[in-house]
Motif scaffolding. Structure first.
Motif, PDB file in Angstrom:
ATOM      1  N   ARG A 195       1.012  -1.182   0.124  1.00 38.81           N
ATOM      2  CA  ARG A 195       0.173   0.105   0.070  1.00 38.81           C
ATOM      3  C   ARG A 195       0.854   1.269   0.021  1.00 38.81           C
ATOM      4  NH1 ARG A 195      -4.099   1.495  -2.046  1.00 38.81           N
ATOM      5  NH2 ARG A 195      -5.241  -0.247  -1.357  1.00 38.81           N
ATOM      6  N   CYS A 196       2.062   1.289   0.920  1.00 36.08           N
ATOM      7  CA  CYS A 196       2.855   2.308   0.854  1.00 36.08           C
ATOM      8  C   CYS A 196       3.402   2.642  -0.730  1.00 36.08           C
ATOM      9  CB  CYS A 196       3.919   2.276   2.052  1.00 36.08           C
ATOM     10  SG  CYS A 196       5.086   3.550   2.199  1.00 36.08           S
ATOM     11  N   ALA A 197       3.913   1.514  -1.036  1.00 38.05           N
ATOM     12  CA  ALA A 197       4.673   1.646  -2.345  1.00 38.05           C
ATOM     13  C   ALA A 197       3.696   2.165  -3.552  1.00 38.05           C
ATOM     14  CB  ALA A 197       5.135   0.169  -2.810  1.00 38.05           C
TER      15      ALA A 197
ATOM     16  N   ASN B  22       8.032  10.808   7.952  1.00 39.94           N
ATOM     17  CA  ASN B  22       7.323   9.429   7.884  1.00 39.94           C
ATOM     18  C   ASN B  22       8.278   8.395   8.108  1.00 39.94           C
ATOM     19  OD1 ASN B  22       5.832   7.434   7.923  1.00 39.94           O
ATOM     20  ND2 ASN B  22       4.282   8.183   6.433  1.00 39.94           N
ATOM     21  N   PRO B  23       8.750   7.866   9.286  1.00 40.08           N
ATOM     22  CA  PRO B  23       9.561   6.633   9.654  1.00 40.08           C
ATOM     23  C   PRO B  23       9.150   5.270   8.872  1.00 40.08           C
ATOM     24  CG  PRO B  23       8.317   7.025  11.601  1.00 40.08           C
ATOM     25  CD  PRO B  23       7.827   8.177  10.561  1.00 40.08           C
ATOM     26  N   TYR B  24       7.909   5.141   8.503  1.00 38.68           N
ATOM     27  CA  TYR B  24       7.406   3.992   7.796  1.00 38.68           C
ATOM     28  C   TYR B  24       8.174   3.579   6.704  1.00 38.68           C
ATOM     29  CZ  TYR B  24       4.810   0.000   6.452  1.00 38.68           C
ATOM     30  OH  TYR B  24       4.416  -1.226   5.911  1.00 38.68           O
ATOM     31  N   PRO B  25       8.600   4.522   5.757  1.00 39.73           N
ATOM     32  CA  PRO B  25       9.112   3.722   4.308  1.00 39.73           C
ATOM     33  C   PRO B  25      10.460   3.406   4.542  1.00 39.73           C
ATOM     34  CG  PRO B  25       7.864   6.006   3.846  1.00 39.73           C
ATOM     35  CD  PRO B  25       7.978   5.585   5.363  1.00 39.73           C
ATOM     36  N   SER B  26      11.317   4.217   5.365  1.00 41.30           N
ATOM     37  CA  SER B  26      12.818   3.500   5.463  1.00 41.30           C
ATOM     38  C   SER B  26      12.831   2.416   6.368  1.00 41.30           C
ATOM     39  CB  SER B  26      13.316   4.593   6.157  1.00 41.30           C
ATOM     40  OG  SER B  26      13.068   4.923   7.512  1.00 41.30           O
TER      41      SER B  26
ATOM     42  N   ASN C 208      10.438  -0.045   6.443  1.00 36.88           N
ATOM     43  CA  ASN C 208       9.565  -1.216   5.562  1.00 36.88           C
ATOM     44  C   ASN C 208       9.815  -1.520   4.302  1.00 36.88           C
ATOM     45  OD1 ASN C 208       7.726  -2.181   8.321  1.00 36.88           O
ATOM     46  ND2 ASN C 208       8.080   0.316   8.117  1.00 36.88           N
ATOM     47  N   LEU C 209      10.183  -0.275   3.537  1.00 38.17           N
ATOM     48  CA  LEU C 209      10.289  -0.876   2.106  1.00 38.17           C
ATOM     49  C   LEU C 209      11.598  -1.316   1.708  1.00 38.17           C
ATOM     50  CD1 LEU C 209       8.790   2.776   0.437  1.00 38.17           C
ATOM     51  CD2 LEU C 209       7.547   0.634   0.959  1.00 38.17           C
ATOM     52  N   ASP C 210      11.226  -2.237   0.513  1.00 35.28           N
ATOM     53  CA  ASP C 210      12.659  -2.993   0.009  1.00 35.28           C
ATOM     54  C   ASP C 210      13.209  -1.951  -0.610  1.00 35.28           C
ATOM     55  OD1 ASP C 210      11.220  -2.615  -2.622  1.00 35.28           O
ATOM     56  OD2 ASP C 210      10.809  -4.576  -2.645  1.00 35.28           O
ATOM     57  N   GLU C 211      14.473  -2.263  -1.148  1.00 40.06           N
ATOM     58  CA  GLU C 211      15.365  -1.202  -1.679  1.00 40.06           C
ATOM     59  C   GLU C 211      14.834  -0.672  -3.236  1.00 40.06           C
ATOM     60  OE1 GLU C 211      19.574  -1.660  -4.047  1.00 40.06           O
ATOM     61  OE2 GLU C 211      19.754  -1.401  -1.901  1.00 40.06           O
ATOM     62  N   ALA C 212      13.966  -1.410  -3.783  1.00 39.53           N
ATOM     63  CA  ALA C 212      13.601  -0.917  -5.275  1.00 39.53           C
ATOM     64  C   ALA C 212      12.444   0.203  -4.987  1.00 39.53           C
ATOM     65  CB  ALA C 212      12.821  -1.977  -5.901  1.00 39.53           C
ATOM     66  N   ALA C 213      11.465  -0.062  -4.018  1.00 35.17           N
ATOM     67  CA  ALA C 213      10.528   0.727  -3.437  1.00 35.17           C
ATOM     68  C   ALA C 213      11.172   2.116  -3.038  1.00 35.17           C
ATOM     69  CB  ALA C 213       9.525   0.129  -2.819  1.00 35.17           C
ATOM     70  N   TRP C 214      11.966   1.777  -2.026  1.00 35.67           N
ATOM     71  CA  TRP C 214      12.588   2.845  -1.288  1.00 35.67           C
ATOM     72  C   TRP C 214      13.355   3.985  -2.376  1.00 35.67           C
ATOM     73  CZ3 TRP C 214      13.004   5.756   2.854  1.00 35.67           C
ATOM     74  CH2 TRP C 214      14.026   6.647   3.142  1.00 35.67           C
ATOM     75  N   ASN C 215      14.097   3.460  -3.390  1.00 29.21           N
ATOM     76  CA  ASN C 215      14.780   3.987  -4.292  1.00 29.21           C
ATOM     77  C   ASN C 215      13.775   4.935  -5.351  1.00 29.21           C
ATOM     78  OD1 ASN C 215      17.163   2.993  -3.387  1.00 29.21           O
ATOM     79  ND2 ASN C 215      17.557   1.644  -5.242  1.00 29.21           N
ATOM     80  N   GLN C 216      12.555   4.260  -5.538  1.00 28.32           N
ATOM     81  CA  GLN C 216      11.543   5.072  -6.230  1.00 28.32           C
ATOM     82  C   GLN C 216      10.938   6.004  -5.509  1.00 28.32           C
ATOM     83  OE1 GLN C 216      10.493   4.492  -9.356  1.00 28.32           O
ATOM     84  NE2 GLN C 216       9.229   5.978  -9.293  1.00 28.32           N
ATOM     85  N   LEU C 217      10.872   6.048  -4.270  1.00 26.22           N
ATOM     86  CA  LEU C 217      10.361   7.121  -3.332  1.00 26.22           C
ATOM     87  C   LEU C 217      11.448   8.359  -3.222  1.00 26.22           C
ATOM     88  CD1 LEU C 217       8.971   7.133   0.306  1.00 26.22           C
ATOM     89  CD2 LEU C 217      10.879   8.490  -0.121  1.00 26.22           C
ATOM     90  N   VAL C 218      12.670   8.101  -3.153  1.00 27.97           N
ATOM     91  CA  VAL C 218      13.630   9.110  -3.145  1.00 27.97           C
ATOM     92  C   VAL C 218      13.659   9.801  -4.678  1.00 27.97           C
ATOM     93  CG1 VAL C 218      15.963   9.518  -2.869  1.00 27.97           C
ATOM     94  CG2 VAL C 218      14.903   7.917  -1.376  1.00 27.97           C
ATOM     95  N   LEU C 219      13.685   9.163  -5.423  1.00 24.33           N
ATOM     96  CA  LEU C 219      13.665   9.577  -6.848  1.00 24.33           C
ATOM     97  C   LEU C 219      12.349  10.367  -7.172  1.00 24.33           C
ATOM     98  CD1 LEU C 219      15.374   9.737  -9.493  1.00 24.33           C
ATOM     99  CD2 LEU C 219      14.227   7.705 -10.257  1.00 24.33           C
TER     100      LEU C 219
END
Length: 285
Positions: free
Chosen positions: A136-138, A156-160, A162-173
């Protein structure tokens, strides 16, 4: 986050909510909390809540703010009472049955208008069973609504966590693309990785080719991964004569173990001095 620590945070939030609403609204919320059919009532209560609490900015005492700040949730002071009350409502909601819990909260996500979605994504760090909200976060990161993206990306501390690397990178980009406040992304430095660094370098090259500036915070995520290839790109940035960009690249290089880059920075007297006197840090940008 430890369960006892989160319990203490929820208790502070409960006290803040009760200090910001009238007795009628408090009694109405208490009735829901004591109800035996919470699952059936949640959608109605969640939607109606702003009519009961109002939408004024949250008022927080100094003691409450100090405790929230120490726990990593000091940003709540910038919320409105309806947003905080919705988060508090969801934070205390747990049916015991994980599947029923997921389907009940997921219905809120599927039907949410903008303010409701902001509250839902703001509630992710407080929801029971954090592992079931990763998808849901992704999906939320793909939103085009600025306030929803802010609720996911900023403070928001949740993404860092809980997200895997691909989803985290997508968030930052996406945060760079949509010009969010990069410095407010929780876990930004801890989750830096080579794939993200390479993607951001490509993004920087595209910006340069279009004659546009690069957010200086981008180089923060590159420094630890500097090698010969990345160094060539950094040299291009240093030759743009944009002082802010030069300083950001210099600061990134200072975090690197790549000696040729460090030696190159020493050929820029102003940058060498700024690094030596300690006046340069990521809060400078």
């Amino acid at each position: 986050m430890r369960e006892d620590h989160m319990k203490a945070v929820k208790e502070i939030i409960a006290s803040v909510v009760k200090n910001n609403i009238n007795l009628v609204a408090e009694n109405w919320l208490d009735e829901f909390i004591l109800a035996t059919d919470q699952s059936a009532q949640l959608v109605k209560v969640f939607v109606m809540l702003p009519r009961k609490t109002g939408k004024l900015p949250v008022a927080i005492t100094d003691d409450q703010q100090e405790a929230l700040h120490a726990a990593g949730f000091g940003y709540i002071r910038n919320w409105t009472i309806d947003r905080l009350a919705r988060v508090w409502l969801l934070a205390g909601f747990d049916l015991g049955d994980k599947e029923l819990f997921f389907s009940t909260i997921n219905r809120l996500f599927l039907s949410a208008e903008v303010n409701e979605a902001v509250a839902l994504y703001s509630a992710l760090p407080f929801l029971a069973h954090p592992e079931i909200w990763v998808k849901r976060c992704a999906e939320g990161i793909r939103s085009n609504i600025g306030s929803v993206l802010q609720a996911i990306m900023e403070n928001n501390p949740y993404p860092s966590g809980n997200l895997d690397e691909a989803a985290w990178n997508q968030l930052v980009l996406k945060a760079f693309f949509t010009e969010k406040n990069i410095s407010l992304i929780v876990g930004l430095d801890q989750r830096a990785n080579l794939d993200l660094a390479l993607t951001l370098i490509d993004y920087a090259k595209e910006r340069w080719a279009a004659g546009r500036k690069v957010n200086p915070q981008l180089w923060r995520l590159v420094g630890k991964f500097i090698n010969a290839e990345i160094f060539e790109t950094l040299k291009t940035g240093l030759q743009h004569y944009d002082q802010i960009e030069q300083r950001a690249i210099a600061l990134a290089i200072s975090a690197s173990g790549y000696q040729p880059a460090k030696d190159y920075i020493n050929t820029f007297p102003e940058l060498k001095l700024a690094l030596a006197d300690g006046s340069l840090n990521w809060n400078s940008f």
